[in-house]
Design a protein around this motif. Structure first.
Motif, short mmCIF file in Angstrom:
data_model
loop_
_atom_site.label_atom_id
_atom_site.label_comp_id
_atom_site.label_asym_id
_atom_site.label_seq_id
_atom_site.Cartn_x
_atom_site.Cartn_y
_atom_site.Cartn_z
N GLN A 390 20.48 80.56 89.99
CA GLN A 390 19.36 81.10 89.23
C GLN A 390 18.16 81.37 90.14
O GLN A 390 17.41 82.31 89.91
CB GLN A 390 18.99 80.15 88.10
N PHE A 438 25.59 77.29 85.63
CA PHE A 438 24.54 77.47 84.63
C PHE A 438 24.66 76.36 83.59
O PHE A 438 25.76 76.03 83.14
CB PHE A 438 24.68 78.83 83.95
N LEU A 450 19.89 83.67 79.12
CA LEU A 450 20.91 83.16 80.04
C LEU A 450 21.97 84.23 80.31
O LEU A 450 22.44 84.38 81.44
CB LEU A 450 21.55 81.90 79.46
N GLN A 453 20.54 86.64 82.78
CA GLN A 453 20.53 86.08 84.13
C GLN A 453 21.91 86.18 84.77
O GLN A 453 22.04 86.52 85.96
CB GLN A 453 20.06 84.64 84.10
#
Length: 760
Positions: A390, A438, A450, A453
């Motif tokens: 991330q 994640f 999410l 991402q």
């Protein structure tokens, strides 16, 4: 009575005195003034007499040679105090010579011993160890609490002198003594090297100061003065300086660092163009350059990004011109002198005198810092996330390509295993999220942020994902099937482009039509993919995304209500194309089932098209398998009229999808031989009633669907131009390839912890 007499006498005396003063005021003032002057002269005379009595004899020392420096003209005011001439000059005590002062033996040397030093007509006794000054005390001032900010040995208290001598006798290795004692010793080294110009002692003096710098890290002031001494001493002695390295630490000095000036001076002597490494040293050494938190916290990333941006902005380097060579002056920390320093450095250009403006470099520093703001904020909240997947999203893509990123490379390796080393694969969303490390929320649902991402990370690995929320898809949950395939930059498309938007709606409806009978087949999947390939005005990457999208939803069709609600937004041409796509999927099968017909009726109603269109289009698309077979060649004979036919009701097979109208012959007129009667039009009342009931049920179902209040979340996606060509192996080949992928995805989707369908 006696007390009254005394008080009366006192009053009489005071009254007389008052009258005398009033009457002779001028004389009284004159007498008082003269008396005060006499007392002041007597005090000053006594102080001078005491100073002369301090040194009864002269020391047998050699006079200090005149300094090999230029006289100072810019600042004629002397800072060092001036004393009366006639005092004995001090001498330098070299290392290894023992000297006893006030009963204390100092064996390490490296100090001036005597009464005073002379420089440009001034006496200096601030760092001269005078054996005649008292150092007797029962409590030495070890901490140096009685010492001023600029201490001098001559003005120290006996307690402070005793502590200084004790520290000197320990070879200056006891760090419990105050920093004031270190400065008194340091002042002497400055004088020896820059006033006496004892170049031979430069290596020893430099080594001693570097040793003290390593021990006395508690004093920032001494660190600054000591490092500057070492740098200029090396220049004066012609000793090489270490090559400077970029650092986030900022100096409080108003001058540019000497190592940077000397290094850049050598560079400019070779070429007037500097590259990114030297440009960074220059801009960081400028006294008015300040680094923000993002650059300091992420300094390694800042340096790497600087090189990229500099090479892009100045591909040929930056040309720098100056107005002169390096000219060094050393101003003593004791404030006793300021002298010019000669040495090899005088042959180099001085970047501190640059006529080229460094403003473009300052702007580049700010731009690089701005690009690292997001990454810096993440590290401020989660320092342990520095090398996470991330975190890589917050760094510029070209920076990742240039320096690499361990977490991103590790994820790429795990993803390659998931894809079996192939260019495409079908798997579960949860498997990919775990490969990327994640963390899912506690409720186990994948939020839209999410999913975005993950898509951005895959973009940097040149891998596309479907469904992708950024391009109009839904947010896949951990157990949902997804399709991955290699595509440059993640295969971006414009989800609002008319052709792509219309074809995606056709795909959704076609998949729903195939699933209407709860028995989707690979043939139906092939027809859906064939429709995508036949679509007009679609790029290669758009076709690839649509095929991948069809694969993912084939076994998990979208919600009927969501699709139906969006159909009202389509144009008339789009509505007919959507209806034709659904009919093509259903009609391509030899066996059209009632459930499929009901779905088509519902679809046509949602599209605002007539229901009769369902039957007419089905008749066009359903292959005819019941046509009569020709057994012989037709022969026509004259005189045999064709009999007239009248419509009659014919029984409709129960398996027929809708009432079909056929023609049957009627009895021939009298005198004409009629052929054998055939079945005419017949209406099955039971079949008609059942069809009506099913139609009413469909209408009720549609009403219930439109009453649902499941508005999809708004999707914000960037508009991107798709690549004209993309490597998507297999999807442009025969229908057998997507058929195998679809079949594999259905078989593997039941395996929760394995790849749902890996392409071969």
């Amino acid at each position: 009575m006696g007390l009254l007499l005394v008080l009366g006498a006192i009053y009489a005396v005071l009254s007389s005195a008052y009258r005398f003063v009033v009457e002779n005021l001028a004389a009284v003032v004159a007498v008082c003034t003269v008396s005060c002057l006499v007392l002041l002269l007597g005090y000053l005379s006594s102080k001078a007499k005491k100073r002369d009595e301090i040194a009864p004899g002269r020391l047998d020392v050699q006079p200090t040679p005149p300094p090999l420096v230029e006289p100072r003209t810019a600042d004629p005011e002397r800072i060092a105090p001036a004393y009366r001439r006639g005092r004995a000059p001090a001498r330098w005590v070299p290392p290894g010579e023992s000297v006893t002062v006030q009963g204390i033996t100092i064996a390490a040397g490296r100090f001036y011993f005597g009464e005073a030093l002379f420089f440009e007509g001034q006496e200096i006794d601030g760092y001269v160890v005078n054996p005649n000054l008292s150092a007797r005390t029962s409590r030495p001032d070890v901490a140096g609490e009685s010492m001023p900010y600029w201490p001098t040995y001559a003005e120290l208290t006996p307690a402070a002198r005793r502590a200084f001598l004790d520290w000197m006798s320990s070879s200056r290795r006891d760090d419990s003594y105050g920093i004031g004692h270190v400065f008194v010793f340091f002042y002497g080294l400055e004088h020896r090297l820059f006033v006496d110009r004892d170049i031979a002692s430069a290596p020893d003096c430099i080594a001693e100061v570097e040793r003290l710098l390593a021990r006395r890290v508690d004093s920032e002031s001494f660190q600054g003065y000591g490092k500057r001494f070492v740098d200029i001493a090396r220049c004066a002695a012609g000793m090489p300086l270490a090559v400077p390295q970029p650092s986030a630490e900022r100096s409080h000095s108003t001058e540019m660092d000497m190592p940077v000036r000397l290094h850049l001076g050598r560079r400019l002597a070779q070429s007037s163009t500097i590259l990114s490494e030297d440009a960074l040293l220059w801009v960081l050494a400028l006294p008015d350059t300040y680094l923000r938190t993002a650059a300091v916290r992420c300094f390694d990333e800042f340096v790497a990004l600087w090189h990229l941006r500099f090479r892009s902005t100045f591909p040929e380097g930056l040309n720098v011109t100056t107005s002169g060579n390096i000219d060094l002056w050393y101003e003593a920390a004791s404030r006793a002198f300021r002298v010019r320093v000669d040495g090899p450095h005088q042959a180099y250009l001085d970047v501190a005198k640059a006529t080229t403006s460094p403003e473009p470099l300052r702007r580049l520093v700010q731009e690089c810092t701005d690009e690292l703001d997001g990454f810096s904020r993440l590290l401020g909240r989660q320092p342990e996330a520095r090398n996470s997947v991330q975190a890589s999203l917050l760094l510029p893509p070209d920076l990742l390509s240039d320096v690499g990123f361990d977490a991103l490379r590790a994820f790429e390796g795990r993803l390659s295993e998931v894809m079996g080393g192939q260019s495409r694969a079908s798997t579960k969303m949860g498997i990919v999220l775990r490969a990327a490390d994640f963390d899912l929320p506690e409720n186990g649902k994948v939020p839209s942020g999410l999913a975005d991402q993950l898509g951005q990370v895959l973009d940097r690995l040149d891998i596309a994902i479907e469904p992708d929320r950024r391009f109009g898809g839904a947010v896949p949950q951990p157990d949902d099937q997804i399709f991955l395939f290699k595509a440059p930059g993640g295969g971006p498309v414009d989800p609002e482009r008319q052709a792509y938007r219309a074809m995606k709606a056709q795909v959704e409806v076609a998949v729903l039509a195939a699933a209407a009978d709860d028995d989707s087949s690979s043939d139906e999947m092939s027809r859906v993919i064939a429709g995508i390939r036949d679509g007009r005005d679609l790029s290669a990457i758009e076709r690839a995304r649509l095929i991948a999208f069809a694969v993912t939803i084939f076994n998990n069709p979208p919600k009927l209500s969501r699709v139906m609600k969006r159909l009202a937004e389509r144009s008339d041409a789009e509505r007919e194309a959507i209806a034709d796509a659904a009919v093509a999927v259903v009609g391509g099968d030899h066996n059209v089932r009632p459930d499929e017909v009901r779905f088509l009726e519902k679809l046509h109603k949602a599209l605002g098209l007539p229901k009769e269109r369902v039957y007419s289009e089905l008749h066009k698309s359903v292959p005819r398998t019941d046509e009569p077979v020709s057994l012989s060649v037709e022969r026509r004979e004259a005189g045999v009229p064709i009999p007239k036919e009248r419509p009659v009701a014919a029984p409709i097979p129960a398996a027929a999808p809708s009432p079909l109208v056929v023609l049957a012959p009627v009895p021939a007129p009298d005198g004409v031989v009629a052929p054998a009667p055939v079945a005419g039009i017949q209406i099955d009342a039971a079949r008609l009633a059942r069809t009506q009931r099913e139609t009413d049920a469909v209408a009720e179902l549609l009403a219930n669907i439109f009453e649902e209040n499941t508005t999809p979340a708004p999707v914000e996606t960037p508009v991107a131009s798709a690549a004209n060509e993309v490597s998507f192996e297999g999807l442009d080949g025969p229908h057998t390839e997507p058929r195998r992928a679809s079949r594999a995805s259905r078989d593997r989707s039941r395996e929760p912890n394995s790849i749902s369908g890996r392409a071969r």
